[in-house]
Design a protein around this motif. Structure first.
Motif, PDB file in Angstrom:
ATOM      1  N   GLY A  98       0.781  -1.237   0.000  1.00  0.00           N
ATOM      2  CA  GLY A  98       0.000   0.000   0.000  1.00  0.00           C
ATOM      3  C   GLY A  98       0.804   1.274   0.000  1.00  0.00           C
ATOM      4  N   LYS A  99       2.129   1.153  -0.041  1.00  0.00           N
ATOM      5  CA  LYS A  99       3.001   2.321  -0.011  1.00  0.00           C
ATOM      6  C   LYS A  99       3.612   2.544  -1.388  1.00  0.00           C
ATOM      7  N   VAL A 100       3.615   3.790  -1.869  1.00  0.00           N
ATOM      8  CA  VAL A 100       4.211   4.112  -3.162  1.00  0.00           C
ATOM      9  C   VAL A 100       5.726   4.025  -3.041  1.00  0.00           C
ATOM     10  N   VAL A 101       6.329   3.178  -3.875  1.00  0.00           N
ATOM     11  CA  VAL A 101       7.776   2.938  -3.788  1.00  0.00           C
ATOM     12  C   VAL A 101       8.494   3.159  -5.126  1.00  0.00           C
ATOM     13  N   GLY A 102       7.766   3.598  -6.157  1.00  0.00           N
ATOM     14  CA  GLY A 102       8.417   3.848  -7.436  1.00  0.00           C
ATOM     15  C   GLY A 102       7.478   4.541  -8.404  1.00  0.00           C
ATOM     16  N   ARG A 103       8.053   5.094  -9.469  1.00  0.00           N
ATOM     17  CA  ARG A 103       7.262   5.787 -10.488  1.00  0.00           C
ATOM     18  C   ARG A 103       8.009   5.760 -11.817  1.00  0.00           C
ATOM     19  N   ILE A 104       7.273   5.938 -12.913  1.00  0.00           N
ATOM     20  CA  ILE A 104       7.868   6.064 -14.243  1.00  0.00           C
ATOM     21  C   ILE A 104       6.802   6.620 -15.182  1.00  0.00           C
ATOM     22  N   SER A 105       7.226   7.226 -16.270  1.00  0.00           N
ATOM     23  CA  SER A 105       6.313   7.668 -17.316  1.00  0.00           C
ATOM     24  C   SER A 105       6.670   6.974 -18.618  1.00  0.00           C
ATOM     25  N   ALA A 106       5.674   6.819 -19.482  1.00  0.00           N
ATOM     26  CA  ALA A 106       5.885   6.370 -20.857  1.00  0.00           C
ATOM     27  C   ALA A 106       5.143   7.345 -21.749  1.00  0.00           C
ATOM     28  N   SER A 107       5.760   7.758 -22.852  1.00  0.00           N
ATOM     29  CA  SER A 107       5.132   8.783 -23.678  1.00  0.00           C
ATOM     30  C   SER A 107       5.542   8.649 -25.139  1.00  0.00           C
ATOM     31  N   ILE A 108       4.682   9.165 -25.998  1.00  0.00           N
ATOM     32  CA  ILE A 108       4.963   9.258 -27.425  1.00  0.00           C
ATOM     33  C   ILE A 108       4.672  10.690 -27.845  1.00  0.00           C
ATOM     34  N   ASP A 109       5.691  11.381 -28.306  1.00  0.00           N
ATOM     35  CA  ASP A 109       5.570  12.766 -28.751  1.00  0.00           C
ATOM     36  C   ASP A 109       5.395  12.743 -30.270  1.00  0.00           C
ATOM     37  N   HIS A 110       4.220  13.122 -30.726  1.00  0.00           N
ATOM     38  CA  HIS A 110       3.920  13.043 -32.159  1.00  0.00           C
ATOM     39  C   HIS A 110       4.567  14.172 -32.961  1.00  0.00           C
ATOM     40  N   MET A 111       5.294  15.047 -32.289  1.00  0.00           N
ATOM     41  CA  MET A 111       6.150  15.994 -33.009  1.00  0.00           C
ATOM     42  C   MET A 111       7.589  15.487 -33.039  1.00  0.00           C
ATOM     43  N   TRP A 112       7.903  14.506 -32.197  1.00  0.00           N
ATOM     44  CA  TRP A 112       9.221  13.874 -32.184  1.00  0.00           C
ATOM     45  C   TRP A 112       9.294  12.784 -33.252  1.00  0.00           C
TER      46      TRP A 112
END
Length: 389
Positions: A67-81
């Motif tokens: 129940g404790k937050v122990v990590g994070r990450i993002s995933a993304s697609i830039d349609h101008m990239w």
């Protein structure tokens, strides 16, 4: 999942708050980490607040254990990239991950797997990271310079992350360097002679910007930037809404005598933007503007009653010369003249003792040569990795 770890997508406002709050716990007590302003950090990851999402899609993930937050990450697609050529960092099958933070490697392993799965499900075959979340925000993983705090709009990462990322099969795509400079010392005699020669050239005029004409000056700088940086790896042009968004954020730290425009025969052909290191002014706020942080920061930005903040460090985040002049002797004349004028103003008006130039791509020979010639040294390196997935 192993060790009782669960990975789940961020879906609510409370999730986003937990995403922003995690580094405050993980880096608590680390003198080399500067707490970002939470309201600003929240805005960067929120569709409707950050115009990056007008041309990009993204998913944030949280890792939890008991129940404790122990990590994070993002995933993304830039349609101008993605429309950019692969040798410039893009490609229709490319995507990004970023905002990696985790208590330990097993957590990080599951987070990167989740980010790669999300990218793969959208046709991505080439994963590039960390990019948190736009190339204009905090690109790259800190691999050199963990012993001192970053300047404003530069990131900090746990030293363990480099080995973790490379264990996943990621390899270097680009290194981004920042260069440290003692601005209290005059530049070498050669540079002084170049500046003096430029000052005698009637066709050259280096001027301060006029903040009262902020929109007009921003348009001039953007025009030069788009031309000067258009061939750089990873360059993604600003949209109109991103210009407005960036302008709103940067305006409080724009001071006339720290931003220069160089004109040749009356035409703006180069610029140099610098600002006082906001991190020095906000380090003790712990990310909170309220109830009293806003008043403290405003007072410091105004230098009390002087109207100019006092910081040891002046950062140079952006500099450019139009492409048609980049290989000419004129380019270095304009660059050194702008640097010298800002150096003088930084010492006299802001109490500056050091400058930080960058980031600069490792293969940008012209800018790296300028940094070396004024006797600055690389103090931080941020690495962008890539991997076929």
């Amino acid at each position: 999942m192993p060790n009782g770890i669960t990975i789940r997508p961020v879906t609510t406002k409370a999730d986003r708050k937990a995403f922003v709050d995690l580094p405050f716990r993980l880096y608590a007590g680390n003198p080399a980490w500067i707490p970002p302003l939470k309201d600003e950090a929240y805005g960067l990851i929120t569709p409707g607040k950050n115009p990056f999402f007008e041309h990009a899609e993204a998913q944030l993930f949280l890792a939890e254990r008991d129940g404790k937050v122990v990590g994070r990450i993002s995933a993304s697609i830039d349609h101008m990239w993605t429309p950019m050529p692969a040798d410039k960092g893009g490609g229709a099958d490319s995507g990004n991950w970023g905002y990696l933070d985790a208590e330990d490697k097993p957590i990080a392993d599951l987070l990167i797997a989740a980010a790669e799965d999300w990218l793969r499900s959208r046709g991505v075959k080439r994963s590039i990271g960390p990019i948190s979340m736009s190339i204009w925000e905090e690109p790259g993983l800190l691999v050199k310079g963990h012993d001192h705090p970053p300047t404003v709009m530069m990131g900090y990462d746990d030293p363990r992350y480099e080995a973790w990322v490379e264990s996943w099969g990621y390899q270097k795509a680009k290194d981004l360097h920042t260069w440290d400079l003692d601005i209290t010392k005059p530049f070498p005699p050669l540079i002084q002679r170049i500046v003096e020669a430029a000052e005698k050239n009637p066709r050259i005029r280096v001027r301060e910007v006029n903040k009262k004409k902020f929109n007009e000056e921003a348009a001039v700088i953007l025009s030069i930037l788009n031309d000067a940086w258009s061939d750089n790896w990873g360059y993604v042009p600003f949209t109109e809404s991103e210009i407005a968004f960036a302008g709103k954020k940067m305006k409080p730290i724009i001071f006339n005598d720290l931003v220069m425009v160089a004109e040749y025969d009356g035409e703006p052909v180069a610029f140099m933007m610098s600002w006082p290191d906001l991190n020095e002014l906000q380090a003790d706020l712990n990310g909170n503007l309220f109830p009293f942080g806003f008043v403290k920061l405003l007072w410091r930005l105004n230098g009390g009653f002087s109207g100019k903040p006092k910081t040891q460090t002046i950062r140079v985040p952006l500099m450019g010369v139009v492409k048609r002049l980049q290989s000419s002797r004129m380019a270095s004349q304009l660059a050194f003249q702008m640097i010298e004028y800002i150096r003088r103003a930084a010492i006299k008006n802001y109490g500056g003792t050091r400058g930080e130039i960058g980031w600069i791509l490792d293969d940008n020979k012209g800018m790296n040569a300028i940094a070396e010639t004024i006797e600055s040294k690389i103090n931080k390196t941020y690495r962008i990795y890539e991997k076929a997935i």
